[in-house]
Write a protein that holds these residues in place. Structure first.
Motif, PDB file in Angstrom:
ATOM      1  N   ASP A  13       0.809  -1.209   0.000  1.00  0.00           N
ATOM      2  CA  ASP A  13       0.000   0.000   0.000  1.00  0.00           C
ATOM      3  C   ASP A  13       0.845   1.263   0.000  1.00  0.00           C
ATOM      4  N   VAL A  14       2.132   1.159   0.362  1.00  0.00           N
ATOM      5  CA  VAL A  14       2.967   2.357   0.416  1.00  0.00           C
ATOM      6  C   VAL A  14       3.883   2.476  -0.801  1.00  0.00           C
ATOM      7  N   GLN A  15       3.650   1.709  -1.852  1.00  0.00           N
ATOM      8  CA  GLN A  15       4.428   1.861  -3.076  1.00  0.00           C
ATOM      9  C   GLN A  15       3.534   2.373  -4.191  1.00  0.00           C
ATOM     10  N   VAL A  16       4.160   2.961  -5.206  1.00  0.00           N
ATOM     11  CA  VAL A  16       3.388   3.455  -6.343  1.00  0.00           C
ATOM     12  C   VAL A  16       2.769   2.266  -7.076  1.00  0.00           C
ATOM     13  N   PRO A  17       1.601   2.459  -7.706  1.00  0.00           N
ATOM     14  CA  PRO A  17       0.884   1.318  -8.282  1.00  0.00           C
ATOM     15  C   PRO A  17       1.468   0.767  -9.569  1.00  0.00           C
ATOM     16  N   GLY A  18       2.320   1.518 -10.259  1.00  0.00           N
ATOM     17  CA  GLY A  18       2.842   1.049 -11.539  1.00  0.00           C
ATOM     18  C   GLY A  18       2.626   2.089 -12.614  1.00  0.00           C
ATOM     19  N   PRO A  19       3.115   1.844 -13.832  1.00  0.00           N
ATOM     20  CA  PRO A  19       2.999   2.825 -14.914  1.00  0.00           C
ATOM     21  C   PRO A  19       1.540   3.176 -15.195  1.00  0.00           C
ATOM     22  N   GLN A  20       1.232   4.461 -15.217  1.00  0.00           N
ATOM     23  CA  GLN A  20      -0.119   4.930 -15.520  1.00  0.00           C
ATOM     24  C   GLN A  20      -0.130   5.505 -16.932  1.00  0.00           C
ATOM     25  N   THR A  21      -0.170   4.613 -17.906  1.00  0.00           N
ATOM     26  CA  THR A  21      -0.073   5.023 -19.312  1.00  0.00           C
ATOM     27  C   THR A  21      -1.442   4.968 -19.960  1.00  0.00           C
ATOM     28  N   PRO A  22      -1.608   5.638 -21.131  1.00  0.00           N
ATOM     29  CA  PRO A  22      -2.875   5.541 -21.852  1.00  0.00           C
ATOM     30  C   PRO A  22      -3.273   4.098 -22.128  1.00  0.00           C
ATOM     31  N   GLY A  23      -2.274   3.197 -22.234  1.00  0.00           N
ATOM     32  CA  GLY A  23      -2.562   1.794 -22.483  1.00  0.00           C
ATOM     33  C   GLY A  23      -3.268   1.104 -21.342  1.00  0.00           C
ATOM     34  N   THR A  24      -3.320   1.741 -20.146  1.00  0.00           N
ATOM     35  CA  THR A  24      -3.995   1.136 -19.009  1.00  0.00           C
ATOM     36  C   THR A  24      -5.413   1.654 -18.874  1.00  0.00           C
ATOM     37  N   GLY A  25      -5.897   2.345 -19.881  1.00  0.00           N
ATOM     38  CA  GLY A  25      -7.247   2.887 -19.812  1.00  0.00           C
ATOM     39  C   GLY A  25      -7.264   4.364 -19.482  1.00  0.00           C
ATOM     40  N   GLU A  71      -4.103  10.578 -22.247  1.00  0.00           N
ATOM     41  CA  GLU A  71      -2.847  11.297 -22.087  1.00  0.00           C
ATOM     42  C   GLU A  71      -2.989  12.436 -21.084  1.00  0.00           C
ATOM     43  N   GLY A  72      -4.190  13.020 -20.992  1.00  0.00           N
ATOM     44  CA  GLY A  72      -4.421  14.055 -19.991  1.00  0.00           C
ATOM     45  C   GLY A  72      -4.341  13.505 -18.584  1.00  0.00           C
ATOM     46  N   ASP A  73      -4.874  12.287 -18.391  1.00  0.00           N
ATOM     47  CA  ASP A  73      -4.777  11.649 -17.081  1.00  0.00           C
ATOM     48  C   ASP A  73      -3.326  11.411 -16.705  1.00  0.00           C
ATOM     49  N   VAL A  74      -2.533  10.954 -17.670  1.00  0.00           N
ATOM     50  CA  VAL A  74      -1.117  10.697 -17.405  1.00  0.00           C
ATOM     51  C   VAL A  74      -0.420  11.989 -17.023  1.00  0.00           C
ATOM     52  N   ALA A  75      -0.729  13.081 -17.713  1.00  0.00           N
ATOM     53  CA  ALA A  75      -0.120  14.369 -17.367  1.00  0.00           C
ATOM     54  C   ALA A  75      -0.470  14.771 -15.943  1.00  0.00           C
ATOM     55  N   GLY A 105       2.112   2.067 -23.804  1.00  0.00           N
ATOM     56  CA  GLY A 105       1.554   1.016 -22.957  1.00  0.00           C
ATOM     57  C   GLY A 105       2.479  -0.160 -22.703  1.00  0.00           C
ATOM     58  N   VAL A 106       3.589  -0.267 -23.443  1.00  0.00           N
ATOM     59  CA  VAL A 106       4.492  -1.394 -23.233  1.00  0.00           C
ATOM     60  C   VAL A 106       5.092  -1.355 -21.834  1.00  0.00           C
ATOM     61  N   HIS A 107       5.212  -0.164 -21.249  1.00  0.00           N
ATOM     62  CA  HIS A 107       5.767  -0.064 -19.904  1.00  0.00           C
ATOM     63  C   HIS A 107       4.916  -0.838 -18.894  1.00  0.00           C
ATOM     64  N   THR A 108       3.619  -0.821 -19.099  1.00  0.00           N
ATOM     65  CA  THR A 108       2.729  -1.549 -18.197  1.00  0.00           C
ATOM     66  C   THR A 108       2.969  -3.050 -18.299  1.00  0.00           C
ATOM     67  N   ALA A 109       3.111  -3.556 -19.531  1.00  0.00           N
ATOM     68  CA  ALA A 109       3.353  -4.992 -19.715  1.00  0.00           C
ATOM     69  C   ALA A 109       4.686  -5.407 -19.106  1.00  0.00           C
ATOM     70  N   LEU A 110       5.719  -4.593 -19.316  1.00  0.00           N
ATOM     71  CA  LEU A 110       7.032  -4.905 -18.745  1.00  0.00           C
ATOM     72  C   LEU A 110       6.972  -4.900 -17.222  1.00  0.00           C
ATOM     73  N   HIS A 111       6.322  -3.897 -16.654  1.00  0.00           N
ATOM     74  CA  HIS A 111       6.248  -3.782 -15.202  1.00  0.00           C
ATOM     75  C   HIS A 111       5.466  -4.936 -14.583  1.00  0.00           C
ATOM     76  N   GLU A 112       4.363  -5.307 -15.206  1.00  0.00           N
ATOM     77  CA  GLU A 112       3.544  -6.401 -14.656  1.00  0.00           C
ATOM     78  C   GLU A 112       4.318  -7.707 -14.628  1.00  0.00           C
ATOM     79  N   PHE A 113       5.083  -7.981 -15.680  1.00  0.00           N
ATOM     80  CA  PHE A 113       5.874  -9.218 -15.716  1.00  0.00           C
ATOM     81  C   PHE A 113       6.943  -9.200 -14.632  1.00  0.00           C
ATOM     82  N   VAL A 114       7.645  -8.070 -14.519  1.00  0.00           N
ATOM     83  CA  VAL A 114       8.685  -7.945 -13.501  1.00  0.00           C
ATOM     84  C   VAL A 114       8.080  -8.066 -12.101  1.00  0.00           C
TER      85      VAL A 114
END
Length: 436
Positions: free
Chosen positions: A139-151, A154-158, A288-297
């Motif tokens: 709960d005290v770590q960041v959730p992961g890449p918040q990219t347009p590929g996660t739903g 680009e405004g949300d990411v900004a 969105g590839v960052h999300t796939a890489l992060h989830e695998f790691v």
């Protein structure tokens, strides 16, 4: 303990771990707490002549923990949305430059005073217990890449890049850096033990071990991140970019390659992996590839982390705590309950990017974990350290205490922080928010 029983316990433990995230979601306990408990129970009920030997095999434990840490560092680097900058990372710099050395010094003093350790062994203990690990209190770590590929758009990411939660960001980025920055102090303890008088190696430690290896790690990590980013987003296979056709295994391959290269050229591989992940993340931040890489790691890291916790739990119930004295227990209790909160609070004084509740949360959640296991196993694989079981007992006790205390408090504390009114952009606070 027979190999068949080991496989059975690993299977049952990982089966438990596979369903735990859903079971414990939103509850005031964590998957590491449950797995650690399972390991303790398994150590009590499963017969074996020498059930703590796996964790006491320093080289094997060091390699397993080493792999877990470097995979974790790749995940942390990919998860951080905020670009590297002196001002926006100010709480992190303070925790690394002030809180960590103060913590090492305090633990070393406590180890010398309450446990009767020699000065070199006390310094080593301080360095071993220095790294933090928010993975054990998710709960005290960041959730992961918040990219347009996660739903997200680009405004949300900004918005994420400007409004990112300071508590989660600071704790996660601190853990990404202190795994490497604690290494010079591990070497300091080992040098004090086995290399004679300070005058014979002091300048080498200062110029190379403390400074040079950090510079090499940063340079190799930066160059590797640039090359990996170019390969991923500019390289093409059959007319398509590698980012569109590559597999998440790319992240694991990059992790091991960067770490191995850096260690060959005598830099700090932990630091290089983290820096490479940050640079790779910034190569094309909204892809969105960052999300796939992060989830695998993250999945790989979770499995390795829980295996280690299972081993530690089983070893504790079978004798790993046999070397724990009242003085050793006091070191663990004071580190978790007093030293880390105090040095964290002092280090963040005057930092305008965090208000008083955030400063308190960052100071409190200094979760100890896999980094400490690695550093102690690494140190014990040398011929200099004689206090093996005693140090293992203190470190295992401290990790267990941290996992339980921080695991229980992470969910309610972070919920309370999240429920507060949002802060303004750029680190400025709303008028009603107190400034630390």
């Amino acid at each position: 303990m027979s190999a068949e029983i080991v496989y059975l316990l690993l299977g049952l433990g990982l089966l438990l771990a596979s369903v735990l995230p859903t079971i414990v979601e939103g509850r005031a306990f964590s998957a590491p707490m449950v797995v650690l408990t399972f390991g303790v129970v398994a150590g009590l009920v499963v017969p074996g002549e020498d059930p703590i030997s796996p964790i006491l095999d320093a080289r094997a434990t060091a390699h397993l923990a080493e792999a877990t840490v470097i995979i974790s560092l790749m995940g942390v680097g990919l998860a951080l949305e905020r670009p590297l900058h002196w001002r926006t990372w100010m709480p992190t710099w303070r925790m690394i430059a002030l809180a960590m050395p103060l913590s090492i010094a305090a633990v070393a003093l406590l180890g010398w005073w309450s446990m009767g350790l020699t000065v070199p062994a006390a310094v080593l203990l301080g360095a071993v217990l220095a790294p933090t690990d928010p993975v054990l209190a998710s709960d005290v770590q960041v959730p992961g890449p918040q990219t347009p590929g996660t739903g997200r758009t680009e405004g949300d990411v900004a918005d994420v890049l400007t409004e990112e939660d300071e508590v989660r960001f600071t704790l996660t980025s601190e853990a990404g850096l202190n795994d490497a920055f604690a290494f010079p102090f591990v070497y300091l303890g080992l040098f004090l033990m086995g290399r004679g008088a300070w005058q014979e190696w002091g300048m080498e430690w200062l110029l190379w071990t403390l400074l040079g290896k950090i510079v090499v790690g940063c340079l190799v990590g930066w160059l590797a991140g640039r090359l990996l980013g170019a390969l991923l987003f500019r390289g093409r296979l059959r007319g398509r970019r590698v980012a569109e056709v590559g597999t998440p295994l790319f992240a694991l391959a990059a992790t091991f390659a960067v770490y191995g290269l850096t260690e060959i050229v005598q830099g700090y591989g932990f630091l290089a992996v983290f820096v490479a992940a940050l640079v790779l993340r910034g190569a094309e931040r909204d892809h969105g590839v960052h999300t796939a890489l992060h989830e695998f790691v993250e999945r790989t890291e979770t499995i390795l982390t829980l295996v280690l916790l299972l081993m530690v739990g089983a070893a504790m119930s079978a004798g790993l705590l046999a070397g724990l004295t009242w003085g050793g227990a006091a070191v663990g209790l004071l580190l978790v309950l007093v030293v880390r909160p105090l040095v964290g609070w002092i280090s963040l004084l005057g930092c305008r990017r965090v208000d008083l509740p955030e400063r308190a949360a960052i100071s409190w959640f200094g979760v100890r974990g896999i980094g400490s296991i690695y550093y102690l196993a690494y140190a014990l694989s040398s011929e200099y350290v004689a206090e093996g079981l005693e140090l293992w007992s203190v470190v295992a006790f401290t990790i267990t205490l941290s996992v339980v205390v921080h695991g229980l408090l992470a969910t309610p504390v972070m919920r309370w922080l999240d429920a507060r009114p949002h802060r303004g952009r750029g680190g400025d606070f709303a008028p009603s928010a107190p400034v630390g």
